[in-house]
Design an enzyme around this catalytic site. Structure first.
Site, PDB file in Angstrom:
ATOM      1  N   ASP A 258      24.718 -39.058  84.919  1.00  0.00           N
ATOM      2  CA  ASP A 258      23.696 -38.429  84.988  1.00  0.00           C
ATOM      3  C   ASP A 258      24.319 -36.658  85.282  1.00  0.00           C
ATOM      4  O   ASP A 258      23.591 -36.306  84.607  1.00  0.00           O
ATOM      5  CB  ASP A 258      23.691 -38.537  86.358  1.00  0.00           C
ATOM      6  CG  ASP A 258      22.539 -40.137  86.761  1.00  0.00           C
ATOM      7  OD1 ASP A 258      21.530 -40.004  86.388  1.00  0.00           O
ATOM      8  OD2 ASP A 258      23.689 -40.570  87.598  1.00  0.00           O
ATOM      9  N   ARG A 259      25.614 -36.193  85.603  1.00  0.00           N
ATOM     10  CA  ARG A 259      26.290 -35.419  84.990  1.00  0.00           C
ATOM     11  C   ARG A 259      26.073 -34.636  83.923  1.00  0.00           C
ATOM     12  O   ARG A 259      25.900 -33.851  83.122  1.00  0.00           O
ATOM     13  CB  ARG A 259      27.337 -35.376  85.580  1.00  0.00           C
ATOM     14  CG  ARG A 259      28.431 -33.908  85.659  1.00  0.00           C
ATOM     15  CD  ARG A 259      27.925 -32.550  86.508  1.00  0.00           C
ATOM     16  NE  ARG A 259      27.594 -32.418  87.731  1.00  0.00           N
ATOM     17  CZ  ARG A 259      27.378 -31.590  88.268  1.00  0.00           C
ATOM     18  NH1 ARG A 259      26.655 -30.586  87.620  1.00  0.00           N
ATOM     19  NH2 ARG A 259      27.693 -31.282  89.679  1.00  0.00           N
TER      20      ARG A 259
END
Length: 469
Positions: A258-259
Site C-alpha cells: 500500500d505504501r
C-alpha cells in the site's frame, strides 16, 4: 491536484501483547493483550497514509451500514469519502501479535460478494482526479462495468496505479503501471497460459512481467519482490529494469504494498518519469517497514503542516514536493517565489532574508546546493552540515514551503523546472543584474532582492566556532 483512491476497504484490528507461556489446554501461546487498535485497511489504509502525509485525497469505495463500517468511517477522518452502501457486512481482519511477531489472523465477513453498483457521485469523484490508485482487495468494486469504462477512458491522460488482487479482475488497458507482488504476478501469468516453469536461468519476475504486460495491456508492470526490490518492465523496453531496495530490519510486511502504491502515485503526480518514481517508491516502502510499518502509524487524525508524519512520504509530501506545490499554487492563481543558496550553518541573516522572500508570494521554494555543489564552490572543507540536515533545518522554518536540492554549480536547471514567478536573492546583489535574470525573464518571471544583513555570514560563524573549538 487531488489523489483519488478507488478500492475495497475493511476494518483492521490489531491485538498486541506479550506471550510468555503456553496454554494448558493446547500447545499454543497465550498472548496477554496490552493494546487494541482499530484502523482502516485495504484502500482505506492507502488513503489514510496519503492524508496523514498531508495530501488532498478522496477515497471512492463501498461501506457497510454496520458497526465495523462506522468504525472505518471514524478512522478515515481527514479523507474525503465518497462511498456507496454494500448491503453486506463490512469485512474485519483481526491480527494478533506477540511482541513484533504475528501469531494468528481472524477474518470475518470476508466472503466474496456480488459486484456492487456505483453511484454517480463516485464516478464524478474519479473524473476529477489528478492521479488514481486502484487498490483492489477482491471485493468486487474494481469489476464494476461503469467504473471500468470510466477508468479506461481516463487512462490515456491521468496516471493510474493499479494494485491488483488474485480474486479481482484484470486491470483496464492503458493504466500507467500495475504493481503485483511476485506471488500475484506468477499466479496471474500462469492463469494466462504463460510458461513459468521452464528450465534454464530465466528470471521468473521478468518472465511474469512480460506475460502480464501483454495480457493486461498496461503501459508498465512493476513486480515487487520484498527485500530484493522490484522489477520494472515498460511497453517498448528491450529488457526489464531491476529496482533495488535498501536493506532494512523489518518484521511485519503488512502495508508495504500500500505504501509503494501511494508513493508511486505521488511521484507520478509530481511529474517524475516512471523509472525514477519506481525507484523512489521502493525506497519509501522500505523506509516504511524500517520505521515499524503499520504498527508505527499514528492514531491521530491526519493533519496539515506541523502534524506528525511517520511514513517515508514525509520527505516528499505536498509541503516538501516542489513541483507539485508549484502546480497547486498556480491553480489557485498564487505567486511562486524561489530563492537559492548553500545555507550552511543557518544564521539570523538567512532567517530574515527567507522571511522577507516568503512575504512576496503564496509559497517559498529554496533551491539548495547539494554537498558536491558546495564543495566545488566553497572548497573541500565545506559544507559543514550535509544536504539532508540543511534541508531539514530549512523545512522546519514556517516561511519555507519546499526545498529542491540541485547538484550543478548554478541553480539554472532547478529554476527551469520550477519556473517561479519571482526569483529572490540577498541585497548584496543590489545594483547588479542577477546572474539568473535572463533565464527567469524568459518565462515572464521577475528577479528581486531582499535586504542584506552585514556581519552575518556562514564563513564568519564558522571562523568563530573554530576559535571556540
Amino acid at each position: 491536484m487531488r489523489i483519488v483512491v478507488v478500492g475495497d476497504v475493511m476494518l483492521d484490528v490489531d491485538l498486541a501483547g506479550e506471550a510468555t507461556r503456553l496454554s494448558p489446554d493446547a500447545p499454543v501461546p497465550v498472548v496477554d493483550v496490552s493494546s487494541v487498535r482499530h484502523r482502516a485497511g485495504g484502500a482505506g489504509l492507502v488513503a489514510r497514509m496519503l492524508a496523514q502525509d498531508g495530501w488532498p485525497v478522496t477515497l471512492v469505495t463501498m461501506l457497510g451500514d454496520d458497526d465495523a463500517g462506522r468504525q472505518v468511517r471514524a478512522q478515515l477522518a481527514g479523507v474525503r469519502l465518497v462511498a456507496g452502501d454494500t448491503g453486506y457486512p463490512s469485512p474485519v481482519k483481526t491480527r494478533v501479535r506477540a511482541g513484533s511477531h504475528p501469531v494468528v489472523r481472524f477474518d470475518q465477513g470476508c466472503e466474496k460478494t456480488p459486484v456492487p453498483d456505483v453511484t454517480p457521485a463516485m464516478l464524478r469523484a474519479v473524473e476529477n482526479a489528478g492521479v488514481i490508485i486502484v487498490a483492489d482487495y477482491g471485493r468486487g468494486l474494481a469489476a464494476n462495468p461503469g467504473l471500468r469504462k470510466l477508468l479506461a477512458s481516463l487512462a490515456g491522460h491521468v496516471p493510474i496505479v493499479w494494485d491488483p488482487h488474485p480474486a479481482g479482475p484484470d486491470p483496464v488497458p492503458g493504466v500507467a503501471v500495475v504493481t503485483p507482488n511476485m506471488a500475484e504476478a506468477t499466479k496471474a501469468a500462469r492463469s494466462a497460459g504463460g510458461a513459468m516453469d521452464g528450465p534454464g536461468p530465466g528470471d521468473p519476475a521478468a518472465d511474469a512481467a512480460g506475460i502480464l504486460l501483454q495480457r493486461w495491456g498496461s503501459r508498465a508492470v512493476l513486480v515487487t519482490q520484498g527485500e530484493e526490490g522490484a522489477l520494472l518492465l515498460r511497453q517498448g523496453d528491450h529488457s526489464p529494469r531491476n529496482v533495488p531496495a535498501p536493506r532494512v530490519e523489518a518484521g511485519d510486511p503488512c502495508g508495504a504494498g500500500d505504501r509503494l502504491a501511494a508513493s508511486l502515485a505521488v511521484h507520478l503526480l509530481a511529474g517524475r518519469d516512471l523509472p525514477d518514481a519506481a525507484a523512489l517508491a521502493v525506497h519509501d516502502a522500505a523506509d516504511f517497514l524500517a520505521a515499524g510499518g503499520v504498527a508505527a502509524l499514528t492514531d491521530t487524525a491526519p493533519g496539515g503542516r506541523g502534524g506528525e508524519r511517520t511514513g517515508p512520504l514525509a520527505g516528499v509530501d505536498r509541503l516538501t514536493e516542489p513541483l507539485l506545490l508549484v502546480r497547486a499554487i498556480r491553480e489557485t492563481g498564487g505567486t511562486v517565489v524561489a530563492t537559492g543558496g548553500c545555507f550552511d550553518l543557518l544564521h539570523a541573516g538567512h532567517v530574515r532574508s527567507l522571511k522577507a522572500a516568503r512575504e512576496l508570494g503564496e509559497c517559498l521554494i529554496v533551491c539548495l546546493n547539494s554537498d558536491d555543489s558546495v564543495r566545488r564552490l566553497k572548497g573541500p572543507e565545506r559544507p559543514i552540515i550535509n544536504q539532508h540536515d540543511r534541508a531539514e533545518l530549512l523545512l522546519a522554518m514556517e516561511c519555507v514551503d519546499a526545498v529542491m536540492v540541485f547538484d550543478e554549480d548554478t541553480p539554472d536547471a532547478a529554476l527551469d523546472r520550477l519556473r517561479p514567478d519571482i526569483w529572490v536573492k540577498g541585497g548584496d546583489y543590489k545594483g547588479a543584474r542577477l546572474p539568473e535574470a535572463d533565464l527567469v525573464e524568459s518565462w515572464g518571471g521577475r528577479c528581486l532582492t531582499v535586504p542584506f544583513h552585514p556581519a552575518r555570514s556562514t564563513t564568519g560563524l564558522a571562523d568563530a566556532l573554530a576559535k571556540v573549538g
